[in-house]
Design a protein around this motif. Structure first.
Motif, PDB file in Angstrom:
ATOM      1  N   ARG A  24       0.822  -1.220   0.000  1.00 53.95           N
ATOM      2  CA  ARG A  24       0.000   0.000   0.000  1.00 53.95           C
ATOM      3  C   ARG A  24       0.857   1.271   0.000  1.00 53.95           C
ATOM      4  O   ARG A  24       0.463   2.299   0.540  1.00 53.95           O
ATOM      5  CB  ARG A  24      -0.966   0.041   1.182  1.00 53.95           C
ATOM      6  CG  ARG A  24      -1.940  -1.099   1.267  1.00 53.95           C
ATOM      7  CD  ARG A  24      -2.905  -0.961   2.439  1.00 53.95           C
ATOM      8  NE  ARG A  24      -2.211  -0.851   3.710  1.00 53.95           N
ATOM      9  CZ  ARG A  24      -2.114   0.271   4.397  1.00 53.95           C
ATOM     10  NH1 ARG A  24      -2.641   1.390   3.945  1.00 53.95           N
ATOM     11  NH2 ARG A  24      -1.480   0.300   5.557  1.00 53.95           N
ATOM     12  N   ALA A  25       2.043   1.208  -0.598  1.00 57.36           N
ATOM     13  CA  ALA A  25       2.908   2.390  -0.634  1.00 57.36           C
ATOM     14  C   ALA A  25       2.366   3.395  -1.648  1.00 57.36           C
ATOM     15  O   ALA A  25       1.849   3.022  -2.696  1.00 57.36           O
ATOM     16  CB  ALA A  25       4.334   1.990  -1.012  1.00 57.36           C
ATOM     17  N   SER A  26       2.496   4.674  -1.316  1.00 61.13           N
ATOM     18  CA  SER A  26       2.100   5.723  -2.257  1.00 61.13           C
ATOM     19  C   SER A  26       3.297   6.201  -3.075  1.00 61.13           C
ATOM     20  O   SER A  26       3.124   6.721  -4.176  1.00 61.13           O
ATOM     21  CB  SER A  26       1.486   6.918  -1.516  1.00 61.13           C
ATOM     22  OG  SER A  26       2.432   7.479  -0.609  1.00 61.13           O
ATOM     23  N   ASP A  27       4.513   6.005  -2.534  1.00 66.32           N
ATOM     24  CA  ASP A  27       5.728   6.461  -3.216  1.00 66.32           C
ATOM     25  C   ASP A  27       6.861   5.476  -2.960  1.00 66.32           C
ATOM     26  O   ASP A  27       6.922   4.837  -1.900  1.00 66.32           O
ATOM     27  CB  ASP A  27       6.163   7.842  -2.718  1.00 66.32           C
ATOM     28  CG  ASP A  27       5.121   8.915  -2.944  1.00 66.32           C
ATOM     29  OD1 ASP A  27       5.185   9.575  -3.980  1.00 66.32           O
ATOM     30  OD2 ASP A  27       4.237   9.072  -2.077  1.00 66.32           O
ATOM     31  N   ILE A  28       7.768   5.381  -3.943  1.00 64.00           N
ATOM     32  CA  ILE A  28       9.006   4.610  -3.790  1.00 64.00           C
ATOM     33  C   ILE A  28      10.166   5.584  -3.945  1.00 64.00           C
ATOM     34  O   ILE A  28      10.241   6.313  -4.936  1.00 64.00           O
ATOM     35  CB  ILE A  28       9.131   3.515  -4.873  1.00 64.00           C
ATOM     36  CG1 ILE A  28       7.913   2.594  -4.873  1.00 64.00           C
ATOM     37  CG2 ILE A  28      10.412   2.711  -4.677  1.00 64.00           C
ATOM     38  CD1 ILE A  28       7.871   1.665  -6.076  1.00 64.00           C
TER      39      ILE A  28
ATOM     40  N   ARG B 270       5.823   7.683  -7.901  1.00 69.95           N
ATOM     41  CA  ARG B 270       4.500   7.802  -7.279  1.00 69.95           C
ATOM     42  C   ARG B 270       3.590   6.715  -7.861  1.00 69.95           C
ATOM     43  O   ARG B 270       3.445   6.612  -9.069  1.00 69.95           O
ATOM     44  CB  ARG B 270       3.923   9.193  -7.535  1.00 69.95           C
ATOM     45  CG  ARG B 270       2.443   9.377  -7.216  1.00 69.95           C
ATOM     46  CD  ARG B 270       2.133   9.329  -5.734  1.00 69.95           C
ATOM     47  NE  ARG B 270       2.889  10.263  -4.945  1.00 69.95           N
ATOM     48  CZ  ARG B 270       2.502  11.521  -4.696  1.00 69.95           C
ATOM     49  NH1 ARG B 270       1.371  11.991  -5.212  1.00 69.95           N
ATOM     50  NH2 ARG B 270       3.235  12.301  -3.924  1.00 69.95           N
ATOM     51  N   LEU B 271       2.996   5.896  -6.990  1.00 67.71           N
ATOM     52  CA  LEU B 271       2.092   4.833  -7.431  1.00 67.71           C
ATOM     53  C   LEU B 271       0.682   5.399  -7.532  1.00 67.71           C
ATOM     54  O   LEU B 271       0.175   5.998  -6.574  1.00 67.71           O
ATOM     55  CB  LEU B 271       2.092   3.654  -6.454  1.00 67.71           C
ATOM     56  CG  LEU B 271       3.261   2.666  -6.551  1.00 67.71           C
ATOM     57  CD1 LEU B 271       4.549   3.287  -6.026  1.00 67.71           C
ATOM     58  CD2 LEU B 271       2.947   1.395  -5.783  1.00 67.71           C
ATOM     59  N   LEU B 272       0.053   5.205  -8.676  1.00 66.76           N
ATOM     60  CA  LEU B 272      -1.288   5.732  -8.911  1.00 66.76           C
ATOM     61  C   LEU B 272      -2.206   4.569  -9.271  1.00 66.76           C
ATOM     62  O   LEU B 272      -2.232   4.100 -10.410  1.00 66.76           O
ATOM     63  CB  LEU B 272      -1.266   6.776 -10.029  1.00 66.76           C
ATOM     64  CG  LEU B 272      -0.317   7.963  -9.792  1.00 66.76           C
ATOM     65  CD1 LEU B 272      -0.162   8.782 -11.059  1.00 66.76           C
ATOM     66  CD2 LEU B 272      -0.828   8.837  -8.660  1.00 66.76           C
ATOM     67  N   ASP B 273      -2.938   4.090  -8.282  1.00 69.36           N
ATOM     68  CA  ASP B 273      -3.891   2.995  -8.485  1.00 69.36           C
ATOM     69  C   ASP B 273      -5.285   3.599  -8.598  1.00 69.36           C
ATOM     70  O   ASP B 273      -5.811   4.121  -7.611  1.00 69.36           O
ATOM     71  CB  ASP B 273      -3.826   2.018  -7.301  1.00 69.36           C
ATOM     72  CG  ASP B 273      -4.754   0.820  -7.486  1.00 69.36           C
ATOM     73  OD1 ASP B 273      -5.586   0.843  -8.407  1.00 69.36           O
ATOM     74  OD2 ASP B 273      -4.657  -0.132  -6.690  1.00 69.36           O
TER      75      ASP B 273
ATOM     76  N   GLY C  35      -2.168  -8.338 -11.311  1.00 72.12           N
ATOM     77  CA  GLY C  35      -3.401  -8.350 -12.083  1.00 72.12           C
ATOM     78  C   GLY C  35      -4.083  -7.007 -12.229  1.00 72.12           C
ATOM     79  O   GLY C  35      -5.144  -6.915 -12.855  1.00 72.12           O
ATOM     80  N   LYS C  36      -3.482  -5.945 -11.683  1.00 71.59           N
ATOM     81  CA  LYS C  36      -4.076  -4.610 -11.779  1.00 71.59           C
ATOM     82  C   LYS C  36      -3.143  -3.680 -12.549  1.00 71.59           C
ATOM     83  O   LYS C  36      -1.922  -3.789 -12.444  1.00 71.59           O
ATOM     84  CB  LYS C  36      -4.314  -4.014 -10.377  1.00 71.59           C
ATOM     85  CG  LYS C  36      -5.370  -4.716  -9.574  1.00 71.59           C
ATOM     86  CD  LYS C  36      -5.761  -3.896  -8.356  1.00 71.59           C
ATOM     87  CE  LYS C  36      -4.603  -3.624  -7.433  1.00 71.59           C
ATOM     88  NZ  LYS C  36      -5.000  -2.879  -6.233  1.00 71.59           N
ATOM     89  N   LYS C  37      -3.746  -2.770 -13.311  1.00 76.89           N
ATOM     90  CA  LYS C  37      -2.948  -1.782 -14.026  1.00 76.89           C
ATOM     91  C   LYS C  37      -2.633  -0.632 -13.077  1.00 76.89           C
ATOM     92  O   LYS C  37      -3.530   0.053 -12.587  1.00 76.89           O
ATOM     93  CB  LYS C  37      -3.714  -1.257 -15.245  1.00 76.89           C
ATOM     94  CG  LYS C  37      -2.932  -0.217 -16.041  1.00 76.89           C
ATOM     95  CD  LYS C  37      -3.731   0.290 -17.233  1.00 76.89           C
ATOM     96  CE  LYS C  37      -2.987   1.402 -17.951  1.00 76.89           C
ATOM     97  NZ  LYS C  37      -3.753   1.963 -19.084  1.00 76.89           N
TER      98      LYS C  37
END
Length: 543
Positions: free
Chosen positions: A159-163, A246-249, A225-227
């Motif tokens: 559940r990270a928002s940033d790396i 930045r992870l954008l789900d 399995g998710k983009k």
């Protein structure tokens, strides 16, 4: 949305109908030798996992014990390995958590590093003129590609928002930001820093031979399995380039109003403003306060077939079906102001402008709201009351603000208490007196929001941490919000001079909950801790 306890209750009823027992695997670690009894590939495909082994008896958890193909595959494995079976039902959450135990971030990366070392050991040292090309080839091949893929997957699962990928003098550090807090997740050899950064640059279509200036880009990848979209920023430092992703789900980024933290009076005010046929809705707050998430949630609520919605963003974060989204490019003079002029010729019903940064954009947004459009944007002020003086400072004439501005909001983000381990506790006497004093001093309209609070038995909530929140005590974040609506009384104040003290008096009259008060309400309802509120809002406001 059912919570974990509800899911367990449903699973227990299902287990009874199937004639098997329900396995409670929450927080359980399966020994590696037990995991090896069933391969990860078989576990993933047939939806069963090894739980425990005693002698020649293997306990197996199945997601669908009544699935004939899974039963046949399990019998085949048992016959080959000569063990007896005990079958249990497992919940989907437990199944996913055990499946993750087949791989850990450090083990997977260590394996890839061993592969990389073997590969490099078999090569001759490249000549100086071919070193760059050799590096590009190495990092495009399996070991480095695998390391980057593993980092991305574990960041998403955690559940990270940033790396953050940052190099020191002797090591490369990988940090994940979870619920606003940075945690060191992995330390790698400094020698592979250039290869890791180059791999990310290739994914984001950046220049791999340019390391002297910052670069920005983005790419998407299928993770579990998710983009997932990744926004990339590189930055030159003394020890080489740093990269932040930045992870954008889309499933997590575009939320419902109740998930944001909008309820009660704040929700009514927002919905009232959005029901208007036109008007300017401005959201204020510092960087990282969730303004963009709120904007996207509003867009989602307004998105309809009969609406033409156009946005100007910097950058485009989440792609929303039905919305014409455009990214500004100041380097070619495509700015919020110039883009806004073009948007008005696109026959829009709703316009979203990423940020009002200058006088020209403020004036154009105001006129767009006056000419029959709903305009959504953000602005930098400390609170909702400060939005009006800020517009005046930007050159918007006082008499234009009341007919154009529908709503001014301000927000901050606070870490939400874990619903599984939070519990009510008695507040300390000092905190108790402060809470009573705060509630008793509220204007009548605002006090209605605290009608369910027993002043003789005030409780606050704490979460010690559990297996469901990785012992952190918090999971996800929630917004602390204040909303100032346009009223006839506020209109008179603005036209006569927009004095901030008078705007504050009008806010109290109309029952506006300040961010502090909205935060206190969320404390008393067990959504956030009192300590978290203190860390989010200004300390002097609490004491």
């Amino acid at each position: 949305m059912p919570n974990i306890k509800d899911e367990i209750k449903i699973a227990r009823e299902r287990a009874g109908k199937l004639g098997v027992s329900l396995a409670d695997l929450a927080g359980k670690t399966i020994p590696p030798d037990v995991l090896r009894e069933i391969t990860e590939e078989a576990a993933t495909f047939y939806k069963f996992i090894p739980i425990e082994k005693n002698g020649d008896v293997l306990d197996v958890g199945m997601l669908n014990p009544d699935d004939l193909k899974s039963q046949e595959a399990l019998r085949f494995i048992a016959q080959n390995k000569r063990f007896k079976l005990r079958v249990f039902l497992v919940t989907e959450e437990d199944f996913k958590n055990i499946l993750k135990q087949y791989r850990t971030l450090k083990e997977e990366v260590d394996t890839a590093l061993v592969e990389l070392e073997k590969e490099l050991a078999t090569r001759e040292s490249p000549k100086e003129e071919t070193a760059g090309a050799e590096l590009e080839r190495i990092m495009a091949e399996a070991p480095i590609t695998k390391i980057v893929a593993v980092i991305l997957r574990h960041a998403n699962e955690g559940r990270a928002s940033d790396i953050h990928i940052e190099s020191g003098e002797n090591q490369l550090k990988i940090r994940f930001r979870v619920d606003g807090i940075l945690y060191t997740s992995l330390v790698l050899p400094r020698a592979i820093q250039a290869a890791i950064i180059s791999r990310i640059k290739i994914l984001a279509s950046l220049k791999i031979d340019e390391s002297r200036v910052p670069q920005d880009g983005r790419f998407h990848s299928i993770v579990d399995g998710k983009k997932i979209d990744f926004r990339v920023s590189t930055f030159p430092t003394a020890f080489g380039e740093k990269a932040v992703l930045r992870l954008l789900d889309p499933e997590l980024g575009v939320k419902r109003f109740d998930q944001l933290g909008l309820d009660g009076r704040n929700l009514r005010v927002v919905e009232g403003a959005l029901d208007q046929p036109f008007g300017l809705v401005l959201i204020s707050g510092p960087t990282g306060s969730g303004k963009s998430t709120t904007l996207y949630s509003i867009l989602k609520s307004l998105n309809a077939e009969e609406m033409n919605i156009v946005s100007l963003e910097d950058p485009v974060e989440y792609l929303v079906d039905g919305v014409s989204q455009s990214q500004i490019r100041p380097e070619i003079n495509y700015t919020f102001a110039s883009g806004l002029r073009s948007i008005l010729r696109q026959d829009p019903d709703i316009i979203m402008v990423g940020e009002i940064r200058d006088s020209e954009t403020a004036e154009l947004a105001t006129h767009a709201a006056l000419t029959g459009h709903i305009v959504l944007s953000t602005i930098h002020t400390n609170n909702a009351i400060g939005v009006i003086p800020r517009l005046v400072d930007m050159g918007v004439q006082n008499f234009l603000i009341p007919p154009s501005l529908s709503l001014a909001m301000s927000q901050r983000l606070a870490r939400r208490l874990c619903v599984e381990c939070k519990k009510p506790v008695d507040a300390e006497p000092k905190v108790m007196e402060m809470l009573k004093k705060e509630i008793n001093s509220l204007p009548p309209e605002a006090r209605n929001e605290f009608a369910d609070v027993d002043l003789n038995n005030i409780k606050i909530w704490q979460a010690p941490g559990c297996k469901f929140c990785a012992q952190k005590g918090t999971k996800d974040r929630i917004a602390i919000i204040e909303c100032l609506a346009m009223t006839p009384q506020l209109e008179k104040i603005i036209i006569s001079g927009a004095i901030e003290s008078q705007i504050k008096e009008e806010a109290e009259r109309q029952g506006m909950l300040t961010m502090r008060q909205d935060g206190l309400l969320k404390v008393l309802r067990g959504l956030i801790s009192f300590e978290e509120l203190i860390s989010v809002v200004e300390t002097e406001q609490i004491n």
